[in-house]
Design a protein around this motif. Structure first.
Motif, PDB file in Angstrom:
ATOM      1  N   GLY A 129      42.551  -7.898  -2.317  1.00 25.67           N
ATOM      2  CA  GLY A 129      43.221  -8.019  -3.603  1.00 25.67           C
ATOM      3  C   GLY A 129      44.548  -7.298  -3.609  1.00 25.67           C
ATOM      4  O   GLY A 129      45.150  -7.026  -2.570  1.00 25.67           O
ATOM      5  N   ALA A 130      45.034  -7.004  -4.794  1.00 25.20           N
ATOM      6  CA  ALA A 130      46.307  -6.306  -4.954  1.00 25.20           C
ATOM      7  C   ALA A 130      46.148  -5.281  -6.068  1.00 25.20           C
ATOM      8  O   ALA A 130      45.193  -5.338  -6.852  1.00 25.20           O
ATOM      9  N   TRP A 131      47.114  -4.350  -6.117  1.00 28.61           N
ATOM     10  CA  TRP A 131      47.019  -3.266  -7.088  1.00 28.61           C
ATOM     11  C   TRP A 131      48.315  -3.180  -7.886  1.00 28.61           C
ATOM     12  O   TRP A 131      49.378  -2.919  -7.335  1.00 28.61           O
ATOM     13  N   LEU A 132      48.204  -3.457  -9.184  1.00 28.29           N
ATOM     14  CA  LEU A 132      49.335  -3.335 -10.102  1.00 28.29           C
ATOM     15  C   LEU A 132      49.328  -1.956 -10.731  1.00 28.29           C
ATOM     16  O   LEU A 132      48.263  -1.370 -10.964  1.00 28.29           O
ATOM     17  N   CYS A 133      50.499  -1.454 -11.033  1.00 29.87           N
ATOM     18  CA  CYS A 133      50.542  -0.214 -11.805  1.00 29.87           C
ATOM     19  C   CYS A 133      51.860  -0.110 -12.546  1.00 29.87           C
ATOM     20  O   CYS A 133      52.849  -0.766 -12.204  1.00 29.87           O
ATOM     21  N   LEU A 134      51.842   0.696 -13.578  1.00 24.34           N
ATOM     22  CA  LEU A 134      53.038   1.121 -14.296  1.00 24.34           C
ATOM     23  C   LEU A 134      53.232   2.587 -13.926  1.00 24.34           C
ATOM     24  O   LEU A 134      52.388   3.425 -14.247  1.00 24.34           O
ATOM     25  N   ASP A 135      54.310   2.892 -13.219  1.00 28.91           N
ATOM     26  CA  ASP A 135      54.480   4.193 -12.570  1.00 28.91           C
ATOM     27  C   ASP A 135      54.801   5.283 -13.590  1.00 28.91           C
ATOM     28  O   ASP A 135      55.960   5.632 -13.817  1.00 28.91           O
ATOM     29  N   THR A 136      53.747   5.842 -14.178  1.00 28.42           N
ATOM     30  CA  THR A 136      53.924   6.897 -15.174  1.00 28.42           C
ATOM     31  C   THR A 136      54.148   8.261 -14.543  1.00 28.42           C
ATOM     32  O   THR A 136      54.534   9.203 -15.238  1.00 28.42           O
ATOM     33  N   VAL A 137      53.917   8.395 -13.248  1.00 23.04           N
ATOM     34  CA  VAL A 137      54.186   9.673 -12.579  1.00 23.04           C
ATOM     35  C   VAL A 137      55.688   9.881 -12.446  1.00 23.04           C
ATOM     36  O   VAL A 137      56.212  10.963 -12.711  1.00 23.04           O
ATOM     37  N   ASP A 138      56.401   8.840 -12.050  1.00 20.57           N
ATOM     38  CA  ASP A 138      57.852   8.948 -11.881  1.00 20.57           C
ATOM     39  C   ASP A 138      58.584   8.913 -13.218  1.00 20.57           C
ATOM     40  O   ASP A 138      59.543   9.657 -13.417  1.00 20.57           O
ATOM     41  N   ALA A 284      45.963 -11.320   8.714  1.00 14.70           N
ATOM     42  CA  ALA A 284      45.132 -10.985   7.564  1.00 14.70           C
ATOM     43  C   ALA A 284      45.664 -11.634   6.303  1.00 14.70           C
ATOM     44  O   ALA A 284      46.844 -11.920   6.181  1.00 14.70           O
ATOM     45  N   THR A 285      44.781 -11.888   5.360  1.00 12.68           N
ATOM     46  CA  THR A 285      45.182 -12.366   4.047  1.00 12.68           C
ATOM     47  C   THR A 285      44.920 -11.258   3.047  1.00 12.68           C
ATOM     48  O   THR A 285      44.169 -10.321   3.315  1.00 12.68           O
ATOM     49  N   PRO A 286      45.514 -11.344   1.856  1.00 13.03           N
ATOM     50  CA  PRO A 286      45.327 -10.266   0.884  1.00 13.03           C
ATOM     51  C   PRO A 286      43.879 -10.016   0.508  1.00 13.03           C
ATOM     52  O   PRO A 286      43.533  -8.907   0.115  1.00 13.03           O
ATOM     53  N   ASP A 287      43.022 -11.048   0.603  1.00 13.63           N
ATOM     54  CA  ASP A 287      41.633 -10.874   0.208  1.00 13.63           C
ATOM     55  C   ASP A 287      40.695 -10.745   1.403  1.00 13.63           C
ATOM     56  O   ASP A 287      39.491 -10.907   1.279  1.00 13.63           O
ATOM     57  N   ASP A 288      41.226 -10.484   2.595  1.00 12.95           N
ATOM     58  CA  ASP A 288      40.415 -10.377   3.806  1.00 12.95           C
ATOM     59  C   ASP A 288      40.603  -9.001   4.423  1.00 12.95           C
ATOM     60  O   ASP A 288      41.436  -8.811   5.298  1.00 12.95           O
ATOM     61  N   PRO A 289      39.835  -8.008   3.971  1.00 11.14           N
ATOM     62  CA  PRO A 289      40.025  -6.660   4.512  1.00 11.14           C
ATOM     63  C   PRO A 289      39.461  -6.486   5.910  1.00 11.14           C
ATOM     64  O   PRO A 289      39.844  -5.559   6.618  1.00 11.14           O
ATOM     65  N   GLY A 290      38.535  -7.356   6.330  1.00 15.70           N
ATOM     66  CA  GLY A 290      37.933  -7.195   7.640  1.00 15.70           C
ATOM     67  C   GLY A 290      36.788  -6.202   7.658  1.00 15.70           C
ATOM     68  O   GLY A 290      36.261  -5.885   8.717  1.00 15.70           O
ATOM     69  N   PHE A 291      36.422  -5.699   6.498  1.00 16.67           N
ATOM     70  CA  PHE A 291      35.290  -4.786   6.427  1.00 16.67           C
ATOM     71  C   PHE A 291      34.613  -4.952   5.071  1.00 16.67           C
ATOM     72  O   PHE A 291      35.183  -5.517   4.136  1.00 16.67           O
ATOM     73  N   ALA A 292      33.391  -4.480   4.989  1.00 15.23           N
ATOM     74  CA  ALA A 292      32.650  -4.472   3.729  1.00 15.23           C
ATOM     75  C   ALA A 292      32.202  -3.041   3.470  1.00 15.23           C
ATOM     76  O   ALA A 292      31.628  -2.401   4.349  1.00 15.23           O
ATOM     77  N   VAL A 293      32.481  -2.549   2.290  1.00 16.44           N
ATOM     78  CA  VAL A 293      32.172  -1.159   1.962  1.00 16.44           C
ATOM     79  C   VAL A 293      31.525  -1.102   0.591  1.00 16.44           C
ATOM     80  O   VAL A 293      32.011  -1.725  -0.357  1.00 16.44           O
ATOM     81  N   ASP A 294      30.450  -0.366   0.511  1.00 17.14           N
ATOM     82  CA  ASP A 294      29.845  -0.039  -0.778  1.00 17.14           C
ATOM     83  C   ASP A 294      30.184   1.417  -1.087  1.00 17.14           C
ATOM     84  O   ASP A 294      29.794   2.327  -0.345  1.00 17.14           O
ATOM     85  N   VAL A 295      30.927   1.615  -2.168  1.00 15.98           N
ATOM     86  CA  VAL A 295      31.242   2.970  -2.601  1.00 15.98           C
ATOM     87  C   VAL A 295      30.093   3.471  -3.460  1.00 15.98           C
ATOM     88  O   VAL A 295      29.700   2.811  -4.431  1.00 15.98           O
ATOM     89  N   ALA A 296      29.534   4.595  -3.082  1.00 16.95           N
ATOM     90  CA  ALA A 296      28.409   5.141  -3.838  1.00 16.95           C
ATOM     91  C   ALA A 296      28.816   5.374  -5.284  1.00 16.95           C
ATOM     92  O   ALA A 296      29.932   5.825  -5.573  1.00 16.95           O
ATOM     93  N   ALA A 297      27.898   5.044  -6.202  1.00 18.24           N
ATOM     94  CA  ALA A 297      28.204   5.177  -7.627  1.00 18.24           C
ATOM     95  C   ALA A 297      28.605   6.602  -7.979  1.00 18.24           C
ATOM     96  O   ALA A 297      29.489   6.834  -8.811  1.00 18.24           O
ATOM     97  N   SER A 298      27.987   7.569  -7.322  1.00 13.38           N
ATOM     98  CA  SER A 298      28.297   8.968  -7.622  1.00 13.38           C
ATOM     99  C   SER A 298      29.673   9.372  -7.118  1.00 13.38           C
ATOM    100  O   SER A 298      30.227  10.385  -7.550  1.00 13.38           O
ATOM    101  N   ALA A 299      30.247   8.568  -6.179  1.00 17.33           N
ATOM    102  CA  ALA A 299      31.555   8.906  -5.612  1.00 17.33           C
ATOM    103  C   ALA A 299      32.683   8.108  -6.235  1.00 17.33           C
ATOM    104  O   ALA A 299      33.851   8.441  -6.051  1.00 17.33           O
ATOM    105  N   ALA A 300      32.360   7.029  -6.956  1.00 23.82           N
ATOM    106  CA  ALA A 300      33.397   6.170  -7.528  1.00 23.82           C
ATOM    107  C   ALA A 300      34.128   6.890  -8.659  1.00 23.82           C
ATOM    108  O   ALA A 300      33.537   7.671  -9.408  1.00 23.82           O
ATOM    109  N   VAL A 301      35.411   6.619  -8.759  1.00 18.20           N
ATOM    110  CA  VAL A 301      36.242   7.189  -9.818  1.00 18.20           C
ATOM    111  C   VAL A 301      36.879   6.025 -10.560  1.00 18.20           C
ATOM    112  O   VAL A 301      37.663   5.274  -9.984  1.00 18.20           O
ATOM    113  N   SER A 302      36.539   5.838 -11.819  1.00 15.65           N
ATOM    114  CA  SER A 302      37.048   4.692 -12.564  1.00 15.65           C
ATOM    115  C   SER A 302      37.821   5.144 -13.794  1.00 15.65           C
ATOM    116  O   SER A 302      37.631   6.247 -14.306  1.00 15.65           O
ATOM    117  N   ARG A 303      38.709   4.273 -14.224  1.00 10.26           N
ATOM    118  CA  ARG A 303      39.472   4.459 -15.446  1.00 10.26           C
ATOM    119  C   ARG A 303      39.419   3.160 -16.242  1.00 10.26           C
ATOM    120  O   ARG A 303      38.831   2.168 -15.811  1.00 10.26           O
TER     121      ARG A 303
END
Length: 552
Positions: A129-138, A284-303
């Motif tokens: 995928g891709a990641w959009l952001c509005l750069d509030t740090v800068d 590679a394509t944007p949606d082909d990372p070449g790996f599969a990863v499960d992020v543990a629920a206790s380690a995920a950081v969401s907003r």
């Protein structure tokens, strides 16, 4: 842990002459972390048998502090010389606090490339995928639109373009397009990179619009619509990233995560529509990372999307949903001025162009008139002016139909538009010449070193030129001459390690950092072949002498 900043790559114990491959992993951790902790990376071979268990210290991070940790296990004659799929887990372990927490559980697919012992990840090595952001740090009062998307191949900044469209109409080119975070095959050749685009003229909002600041910007919160970012290489569109703005906000179709460098980021879909014509295989394509990863629920950081817009003031410019409103970007629609007489649109765009040219001339003309040789600050000044060119050219194109004889006033003096155009062109030409001369001077300085180095030593040197890095050898002894550099079996580089944190005190955001150090080391054979590489980290203003020795 931040899943969007996860990167997998390949390395080899043979350095630039591999006999096989091993995986490399980079993760960004967000505090708090337990004390006296380690990251434990357990990897199994394609047949399911344990391959290795690699441990590295975890920096002590307070809440909202972050650090990027790179993991790579070096072992003699322990690389794999066959393709396949490996599995791995990543855990944080603290015996002191009795912590053993799973962070990642994943699989990685590796393909064989043409040639002997050549391997690469079967994808980009970065989250899809891709990641959009509005750069509030800068710029929290008027954050720029930014996009990061993984793309396969060996890309170069100068070959890439990006353009933003709204409801099918081209709105603005990207101010900067950079290829960063390179993923490599086992021989170090690039197979994928993160393409980072920044649109300086497109902002999420403008808290200071009432003051007149940024009147030429397109404000996303003032224009609902269907947007697309199109990435271009060699005049061909190879990737399209769509997103929507509804009720003045970007719609978040995927998850939202914090990002220490830009603010909260939004996961969106990216579609490959062509080829980058890159030489690396597989592409590679944007949606082909070449790996599969499960992020543990206790380690995920969401907003949430509310976090993205947390710094937008209620008094910011109200939403305007009128069809075709471009939100304040100066200039006529594409093609409106081609070959025609002066139009009302071009004359309306005249003053913004003159204002921009006047600012550039008053700021840079005297600076760029200085003769060589140039110091580092003067070269940085020229590079800063080069970054202004895209914005200048955009305004200049809007007045292309206005005659050179058009009277204007610059710095209180009457002149003509043609004279302003010529002075601006000369200004950018002087900046280009200064940067080119500086590069040639740097090459001349490095030539004596390159004449004495060979094999992996030369390759490492090219990545770390002597005019930009301080070389040391055992016990921190500084290497001062090309002859000393060629004779040294050990090379070390010391650099800073900043651990940042932030807190909100009575409505005021306070940011602080803890100073640390990082030492990278290489060991070479007499013929310049790389034998080993190692790294040490710690807290404090500088590294101790023990850091400039090979690990026991």
């Amino acid at each position: 842990m931040l899943s969007h900043d996860l990167r997998l790559s390949l390395g080899a114990s043979g350095g630039y002459h591999p006999a096989g491959w091993h995986p490399k992993l980079a993760v960004t951790l967000l505090g708090p972390t337990p004390p006296a902790a380690e990251l434990v990376w357990s990897v199994s071979r394609p047949d399911g048998v344990e391959w290795f268990c690699h441990r590295v210290p975890v920096p002590g991070l307070a809440t909202d502090q972050y650090a990027t940790v790179e993991l790579e296990r070096w072992g003699d004659d322990d690389d794999l010389d066959e393709p396949g799929e490996i599995s791995f887990t990543l855990r944080v372990v603290s015996e002191l606090d009795g912590v053993d927490q799973l962070l990642l559980d994943g699989r990685l697919s590796v393909l064989a490339l043409p040639g002997d012992h050549q391997y690469a990840i079967a994808g980009s090595g970065m989250p899809g995928g891709a990641w959009l952001c509005l750069d509030t740090v800068d710029e929290p009062d008027a954050p720029r639109l930014c996009l990061t998307v993984p793309v396969g191949g060996d890309l170069h900044d100068g070959q890439l373009e990006a353009h933003l469209f709204v409801d099918g109409t081209r709105l603005a080119p990207a101010t900067t397009v950079q290829a960063l975070n390179t993923v490599t095959a086992n021989d170090g050749s690039p197979t994928a990179q993160s393409v980072v685009t920044v649109f300086d003229s497109v902002r999420g909002w403008n808290n200071l619009a009432a003051s007149g600041w940024g009147g030429e910007w397109h404000l996303l919160d003032a224009r609902n619509g269907h947007y697309e970012v199109k990435l271009v290489r060699a005049a061909r569109v190879f990737c399209v990233v769509p997103f929507d703005v509804v009720d003045g906000r970007i719609v978040a179709p995927g998850w939202v995560e914090p990002d220490p460098w830009r603010g909260a980021v939004i996961c969106v879909q990216a579609s490959a529509v062509g080829t980058t014509e890159a030489t690396a295989e597989p592409s590679a394509t944007p949606d082909d990372p070449g790996f599969a990863v499960d992020v543990a629920a206790s380690a995920a950081v969401s907003r949430t999307i509310d976090d993205v817009y947390a710094l937008r003031h209620a008094s910011a410019l109200p939403l305007s949903q009128s069809s075709g409103d471009t939100g304040g970007l100066s200039g006529a629609p594409e093609g409106a001025l081609e070959g025609g007489p002066e139009t009302s649109e071009s004359l309306e765009a005249l003053q913004p162009y003159v204002d921009r040219a006047e600012r550039l001339l008053l700021t840079w003309q005297e600076e760029l008139a200085a003769p060589p040789p140039y110091d580092f600050g003067q070269v940085l000044a020229a590079e800063a002016l080069q970054r202004e060119k895209a914005g200048h050219d955009e305004l200049a194109s809007a007045v292309a139909a206005v005659a050179d004889e058009q009277p204007v006033v610059v710095a209180g003096e009457p002149t003509t538009l043609g004279a302003v155009r010529s002075r601006a062109a000369a200004l950018f030409a002087a900046a280009d010449a200064r940067v080119a001369l500086s590069q040639q001077s740097a090459d001349d300085v490095l030539a004596p070193y390159r004449a004495l180095l060979a094999a992996d030593k030369l390759a490492v040197f090219d990545d770390h030129p002597a005019d930009s890095f301080v070389y040391t050898t055992l016990d921190g002894q500084i290497i001062e001459t090309p002859e000393q550099l060629a004779a040294a079996d050990y090379w070390f580089f010391e650099g800073p390690l900043d651990l940042r944190s932030s807190a909100n005190v009575e409505g005021v955001e306070i940011t602080a950092s803890t100073q640390g150090w990082r030492v990278l080391g290489w060991r070479f054979a007499p013929d310049g072949t790389l034998l080993d590489r190692f790294e040490q980290q710690g807290l404090g203003p500088s590294a101790p002498l023990s850091a400039f020795r090979p690990p026991a």
